[in-house]
Design an enzyme around this catalytic site. Structure first.
Site, short mmCIF file in Angstrom:
data_model
loop_
_atom_site.label_atom_id
_atom_site.label_comp_id
_atom_site.label_asym_id
_atom_site.label_seq_id
_atom_site.Cartn_x
_atom_site.Cartn_y
_atom_site.Cartn_z
N ARG A 49 0.50 -0.99 0.17
CA ARG A 49 -0.03 -0.16 0.12
C ARG A 49 1.22 1.08 -0.27
NH1 ARG A 49 1.61 1.78 3.99
NH2 ARG A 49 0.45 4.08 3.71
N GLN A 187 -3.11 1.75 9.72
CA GLN A 187 -2.32 2.04 9.75
C GLN A 187 -1.38 3.47 10.09
OE1 GLN A 187 -4.71 2.26 7.75
NE2 GLN A 187 -5.01 1.81 5.78
N ASP A 228 -3.23 10.49 -2.21
CA ASP A 228 -2.99 9.45 -3.39
C ASP A 228 -3.64 10.11 -4.79
OD1 ASP A 228 -3.07 7.18 -1.65
OD2 ASP A 228 -3.67 8.13 -0.28
#
Length: 349
Positions: A49, A187, A228
């Site tokens: 990721r 995360q 992102d």
């Protein structure tokens, strides 16, 4: 293919390995990745990721398949399958576009390997430049806050937002970092906290809903987050919960910075409303899964809304820390993002 080494990706004697991030922080297991569908699974399960790392991992897999004798047609089909693995992370799309251009060359196998290696090296360099630009903003003894994971696990280099924070610490600024746990997949708690331990960054882990209280108490001086995808007007998508932090920071008059390479800019998105937002599995919210197994704390059939990302509007951003420099809202309004993205696209043709 050269031997390459990053925190979450490596190639050894032409073979590709991915560090399974779902097993961190308690287990470090490298997965030998050899097929397209295996890479898709690794990406979709978040074993791999981070927008830059996803793009580089997909590119390295295509290069590996080229060395194994796959035809140009097979590799082009594989690129389209990989493109659909995670729709929000634009680095994946940009890197695959570069690989597709390489595959058009007569010696496409060698070209694919060279392109993937160049993308890896480029990300290392971009991360270092972002770290230098962002660390210059940090003052001694500041208390910083970050969300999700933006370190070496998410890139080929030192990271984006966490790369900035790490360099500031290396410069002797004795910072203190608040680390959001980052629901629902944790995360921050699993990955950023682990990286901070490895890097020697003083940190404290907090639940996401504690950030506002800390700001109200004057215990947060500056925020750094990743992205992102950045739209042409400066709006950006990042791990869900980022927008809430931006609103809180704006209310409390605390500088809020987004850190990303220029390769994260997407000119096809005029603003944040055009950024596709990935919807993920309901069980990620109903409970938690990790090296320990799975635990459900909600009813098994509870309806769930689970967007992986949210969009932060440009009006809430104090500055965009790119590999090319730090830019203000006034800079963004001049169309400077379009200039950087256009130059990048021209260089990749």
């Amino acid at each position: 293919m050269k031997n390459l080494l990053a925190l979450s990706l490596k190639t050894v004697q032409g073979e590709l390995y991915v560090l399974d991030q779902t097993l961190l922080p308690h287990q470090q297991h490298w997965v030998h990745c050899t097929t397209v569908m295996q890479m898709v699974t690794l990406i979709q399960r978040l074993q791999l990721r981070g927008a830059p790392a996803i793009g580089i991992g997909a590119s390295l897999l295509l290069a590996y398949r080229a060395t194994q004798g796959d035809s140009r047609e097979q590799l082009l089909q594989a690129a389209e399958i990989l493109r659909a693995a995670r729709p929000t992370a634009v680095n994946l799309m940009n890197n695959l576009d570069a690989m597709i251009r390489a595959l058009q060359q007569a010696d496409f196998a060698d070209a694919a390997v060279a392109c993937a290696e160049a993308l890896f090296a480029e990300d290392v360099a971009l991360c270092q430049r972002m770290a230098e630009h962002g660390a210059a903003l940090v003052q001694p003894k500041e208390r910083l806050l970050t969300h999700c994971n933006t370190g070496g696990l998410a890139t080929a280099g030192v990271g984006t937002a966490l790369g900035v924070i790490s360099l500031a610490q290396q410069q002797g600024k004795t910072i203190q970092l608040w680390v959001d746990e980052t629901r629902p997949l944790l995360q921050g708690g699993r990955l950023t906290a682990w990286e901070c331990q490895q890097l020697g960054i003083p940190f404290q882990l907090i639940c996401d809903n504690m950030a506002g209280m800390l700001m109200a108490r004057g215990e947060v001086d500056r925020l750094f987050v990743g992205a992102d995808r950045i739209a042409a007007n400066g709006d950006f998508a990042n791990k869900v919960g980022t927008y809430s932090l931006a609103v809180l920071a704006h209310y409390h008059n605390i500088p809020f910075y987004v850190v990303a390479p220029h390769t994260t800019i997407d000119l096809s998105c005029p603003d944040g409303s055009a950024i596709p937002i990935e919807q993920r599995a309901a069980d990620e919210v109903r409970g938690v899964r990790g090296a320990f197994g799975q635990t459900l704390w909600a009813p098994e059939q509870a309806p769930v809304f689970n967007p992986a990302f949210d969009v932060t509007p440009a009006c809430l951003v104090s500055g965009w820390v790119l590999d090319t420099g730090v830019y203000s809202q006034a800079d963004i309004q001049t169309g400077i993002l379009q200039q950087f993205a256009s130059k990048s696209q021209q260089a990749m043709v």
